[in-house]
Design a protein around this motif. Structure first.
Motif, PDB file in Angstrom:
ATOM      1  N   ILE A 164     -13.206  10.098  -6.084  1.00 28.12           N
ATOM      2  CA  ILE A 164     -12.241  10.987  -5.838  1.00 28.12           C
ATOM      3  C   ILE A 164     -10.957  10.866  -6.815  1.00 28.12           C
ATOM      4  CG2 ILE A 164     -10.570  12.087  -4.289  1.00 28.12           C
ATOM      5  CD1 ILE A 164     -12.370  11.082  -1.851  1.00 28.12           C
ATOM      6  N   ARG A 165     -10.956  11.957  -7.708  1.00 26.98           N
ATOM      7  CA  ARG A 165      -9.897  12.190  -8.732  1.00 26.98           C
ATOM      8  C   ARG A 165      -8.755  12.456  -8.322  1.00 26.98           C
ATOM      9  NH1 ARG A 165     -11.491  13.287 -13.924  1.00 26.98           N
ATOM     10  NH2 ARG A 165      -9.301  12.738 -14.393  1.00 26.98           N
ATOM     11  N   ALA A 166      -8.562  13.285  -7.148  1.00 29.35           N
ATOM     12  CA  ALA A 166      -7.256  13.830  -6.573  1.00 29.35           C
ATOM     13  C   ALA A 166      -7.677  14.528  -5.387  1.00 29.35           C
ATOM     14  CB  ALA A 166      -6.570  14.844  -7.493  1.00 29.35           C
ATOM     15  N   VAL A 167      -6.548  14.237  -4.330  1.00 28.10           N
ATOM     16  CA  VAL A 167      -6.595  15.035  -3.092  1.00 28.10           C
ATOM     17  C   VAL A 167      -5.427  16.016  -3.345  1.00 28.10           C
ATOM     18  CG1 VAL A 167      -6.217  14.910  -0.783  1.00 28.10           C
ATOM     19  CG2 VAL A 167      -7.556  13.043  -1.934  1.00 28.10           C
ATOM     20  N   LEU A 168      -5.919  17.384  -3.086  1.00 23.12           N
ATOM     21  CA  LEU A 168      -5.065  18.535  -3.294  1.00 23.12           C
ATOM     22  C   LEU A 168      -4.664  19.211  -1.907  1.00 23.12           C
ATOM     23  CD1 LEU A 168      -7.324  20.224  -5.813  1.00 23.12           C
ATOM     24  CD2 LEU A 168      -5.523  18.466  -6.411  1.00 23.12           C
ATOM     25  N   ASP A 169      -3.783  20.162  -2.210  1.00 28.48           N
ATOM     26  CA  ASP A 169      -3.435  21.184  -0.991  1.00 28.48           C
ATOM     27  C   ASP A 169      -2.425  20.289   0.126  1.00 28.48           C
ATOM     28  OD1 ASP A 169      -4.410  22.980  -2.583  1.00 28.48           O
ATOM     29  OD2 ASP A 169      -5.888  23.514  -1.065  1.00 28.48           O
ATOM     30  N   TRP A 170      -1.226  19.881  -0.211  1.00 30.20           N
ATOM     31  CA  TRP A 170      -0.458  19.052   0.747  1.00 30.20           C
ATOM     32  C   TRP A 170       0.443  19.668   1.356  1.00 30.20           C
ATOM     33  CZ3 TRP A 170      -1.513  13.811   1.548  1.00 30.20           C
ATOM     34  CH2 TRP A 170      -2.330  13.241   0.596  1.00 30.20           C
ATOM     35  N   GLU A 171       0.215  21.306   1.538  1.00 30.26           N
ATOM     36  CA  GLU A 171       1.433  22.016   2.269  1.00 30.26           C
ATOM     37  C   GLU A 171       1.644  21.666   3.699  1.00 30.26           C
ATOM     38  OE1 GLU A 171      -0.169  26.127   2.879  1.00 30.26           O
ATOM     39  OE2 GLU A 171      -1.488  25.373   1.376  1.00 30.26           O
ATOM     40  N   MET A 172       0.677  21.112   4.152  1.00 27.85           N
ATOM     41  CA  MET A 172       1.118  20.911   5.737  1.00 27.85           C
ATOM     42  C   MET A 172       1.355  19.380   6.033  1.00 27.85           C
ATOM     43  SD  MET A 172      -1.980  23.188   7.582  1.00 27.85           S
ATOM     44  CE  MET A 172      -2.191  25.041   7.242  1.00 27.85           C
ATOM     45  N   SER A 173       1.433  18.446   5.062  1.00 35.88           N
ATOM     46  CA  SER A 173       1.504  17.209   5.220  1.00 35.88           C
ATOM     47  C   SER A 173       2.918  17.086   5.815  1.00 35.88           C
ATOM     48  CB  SER A 173       1.645  16.534   3.899  1.00 35.88           C
ATOM     49  OG  SER A 173       2.545  16.733   2.939  1.00 35.88           O
ATOM     50  N   THR A 174       3.207  15.692   6.575  1.00 29.04           N
ATOM     51  CA  THR A 174       4.223  15.365   7.217  1.00 29.04           C
ATOM     52  C   THR A 174       3.952  13.940   7.826  1.00 29.04           C
ATOM     53  OG1 THR A 174       5.736  15.832   8.772  1.00 29.04           O
ATOM     54  CG2 THR A 174       3.265  16.246   9.588  1.00 29.04           C
ATOM     55  N   LEU A 175       4.906  13.436   8.529  1.00 29.16           N
ATOM     56  CA  LEU A 175       4.718  12.003   9.448  1.00 29.16           C
ATOM     57  C   LEU A 175       4.207  12.681  10.664  1.00 29.16           C
ATOM     58  CD1 LEU A 175       7.734   9.883   8.438  1.00 29.16           C
ATOM     59  CD2 LEU A 175       5.688  10.110   7.288  1.00 29.16           C
ATOM     60  N   GLY A 176       3.214  11.968  11.039  1.00 24.46           N
ATOM     61  CA  GLY A 176       2.467  12.356  12.295  1.00 24.46           C
ATOM     62  C   GLY A 176       1.347  11.524  13.007  1.00 24.46           C
ATOM     63  N   ASP A 177       0.653  11.960  13.571  1.00 26.87           N
ATOM     64  CA  ASP A 177      -0.516  11.280  14.513  1.00 26.87           C
ATOM     65  C   ASP A 177      -1.614  11.430  13.325  1.00 26.87           C
ATOM     66  OD1 ASP A 177      -2.576  10.571  15.896  1.00 26.87           O
ATOM     67  OD2 ASP A 177      -1.723  11.290  17.901  1.00 26.87           O
TER      68      ASP A 177
END
Length: 341
Positions: A222-235
Motif C-alpha cells: 500500500i503506497r497511500a490511503v486516500l479520501d479522509w473526508e470522514m475521518s475523526t476520533l471514534g469507534d
C-alpha cells in the motif's frame, strides 16, 4: 491531461494561488483532469509538465452540513504522514472560497493502482490478491494503533457519545437529501438507536475504509490511503464493519458503481478478515453485527445523498445513474444483521 479547465477547477486561479503561497513550486503552465470514480469530493490530477499534484475540493452542488470538510482532511493526512499509515504528503490548504469557488487542498501525487474490480485483481492471481487484501486489513490495524495525542489529533473529534452522534448525523443528512421513499430505512435507524452497544476506546478512524481508497504499488504494498473526508476520533469497529459491508456488496459487474474486488479469487472471506483484525488489534468484535447495521445505514445515506445530487444535475463523473439502486439492498443488509444479533 488538458489545458482547458476541468469542471470545478480554474487552472489559472490555482496557479496564481500556488505562486503566491509557495513561490517556485510550479515551473510551467498547469494542465489538469478530473479523476473519474469519486462519488463525493472532486479529485483532480494537476501537472506543470515536470511535477504532479492532486487537488481535492467539495462537489459542485448540494453540500451537506459537516460533510466535505477540506481542513479536516488536510489535517489528518498531515498528522499521519510521519506514522506507519501511508498517506500522501500534504502541500497546501486553502480555505478561501474565492480562489476556486470552495475550500480545497493540494497534496503530492502518489503512483499506484486503486483496485476496484474483480477483473483487475484476477489478473494478479489469487496469491497476490490475498496479500493485498491482508495488507489493507493490517494497515487498518496500524491506523487504529496510532496514538491521537502523539500526532496532535487529541481534539480531532469528541469520542464521548460517538455512536449516538453518528446516528444523529446520518439521520440529519438523510433528511437533508430526501427525494423519494426508501422502504425500511426508518426501521433500520430505529433499531440501531434502540440497541447501541458500549463503545470501545476511541482511535483515529478513516470513515470510508476500502480497497479502492488505497493506492497499491507494483510490489503489491500500500503506497497511500486516500479520501479522509470522514475521518475523526471514534469507534474503530465502524471502520471494520464498513470494510465488511463493502465486501458483501461487491459481487456485481465490473462496471458497477461500487467495487466488486472482494469477489476476486484469493480475496479473504469477511470471517477471516474479522478474525485477523481481532487477533492483531486485540479488540472484542462480538458486537460487530450492530456495527454492520450502522455501516449499512451510513452507506445508504451517503449514496442517497449522491443520488439526490445526481437527480438535481449537480454531479460530474460517470456511474451516478446507478447509485440510487444500491440504497435498498444496503437497508436490507443492515436489517438482516440486526435481526441476527
Amino acid at each position: 491531461m488538458s489545458d482547458t479547465d476541468p469542471p470545478g477547477l480554474s487552472l489559472s486561479r490555482l496557479r496564481t494561488h500556488l505562486d503566491q503561497e509557495l513561490p517556485g513550486l510550479v515551473h510551467g503552465p498547469l494542465r489538469g483532469e478530473l479523476i473519474d470514480g469519486g462519488r463525493s469530493n472532486l479529485t483532480y490530477v494537476v501537472t506543470d509538465g515536470s511535477s504532479r499534484w492532486v487537488v481535492r475540493r467539495p462537489p459542485l452542488g448540494h453540500v451537506l452540513a459537516t460533510a466535505h470538510n477540506m481542513a479536516r482532511e488536510h489535517r489528518v493526512i498531515t498528522a499521519l504522514h510521519p506514522t506507519a499509515v501511508p498517506v500522501p504528503q500534504p502541500v497546501l490548504l486553502c480555505q478561501d472560497p474565492d480562489v476556486l469557488g470552495a475550500p480545497f487542498y493540494a497534496m503530492e501525487y502518489v503512483g499506484g493502482t486503486p483496485y476496484r474490480t474483480r477483473t483487475q485483481l484476477a489478473a494478479l492471481g489469487p496469491d497476490r490478491t490475498r496479500a493485498i487484501a491482508l495488507r489493507l486489513l493490517d494497515t487498518l490495524v496500524d491506523l487504529h494503533s496510532v496514538d491521537p495525542y502523539a500526532v496532535g489529533l487529541s481534539d480531532f473529534g469528541r469520542p464521548q457519545g460517538f455512536l449516538e452522534r453518528q446516528m444523529r448525523r446520518w439521520r440529519k443528512q438523510l433528511d437533508a437529501s430526501r427525494s423519494r421513499h426508501v422502504p425500511g430505512i426508518q426501521e433500520l435507524h430505529d433499531r440501531l438507536v434502540g440497541t447501541l452497544p458500549a463503545a470501545p476506546e476511541s482511535t483515529v478512524v478513516h470513515g470510508d475504509y476500502r480497497l479502492d481508497n488505497a493506492l497499491i504499488g507494483a510490489d503489491d504494498r500500500i503506497r497511500a490511503v486516500l479520501d479522509w473526508e470522514m475521518s475523526t476520533l471514534g469507534d474503530p469497529l465502524t471502520d471494520l464493519a464498513l470494510l465488511v459491508v463493502y465486501a458483501r456488496l461487491g459481487a456485481g459487474d465490473d462496471d458497477g458503481p461500487l467495487s466488486n474486488a472482494a469477489s476476486a479469487p484469493g480475496y479473504p472471506s469477511t470471517d477471516e478478515i474479522v478474525a485477523r483484525y481481532a487477533h492483531l488489534s486485540g479488540r472484542d468484535v462480538s458486537a460487530l453485527s450492530w456495527y454492520i447495521g450502522l455501516a449499512s445505514f451510513k452507506l445508504a445515506v451517503v449514496l442517497e445523498g449522491i443520488h439526490y445530487r445526481f437527480s438535481q444535475g449537480q454531479t460530474v463523473g460517470g456511474g451516478f445513474n446507478r447509485i440510487g439502486a444500491l440504497v435498498a439492498p444496503l437497508v436490507a443488509l443492515g436489517l438482516a444483521h440486526l435481526k441476527e444479533d
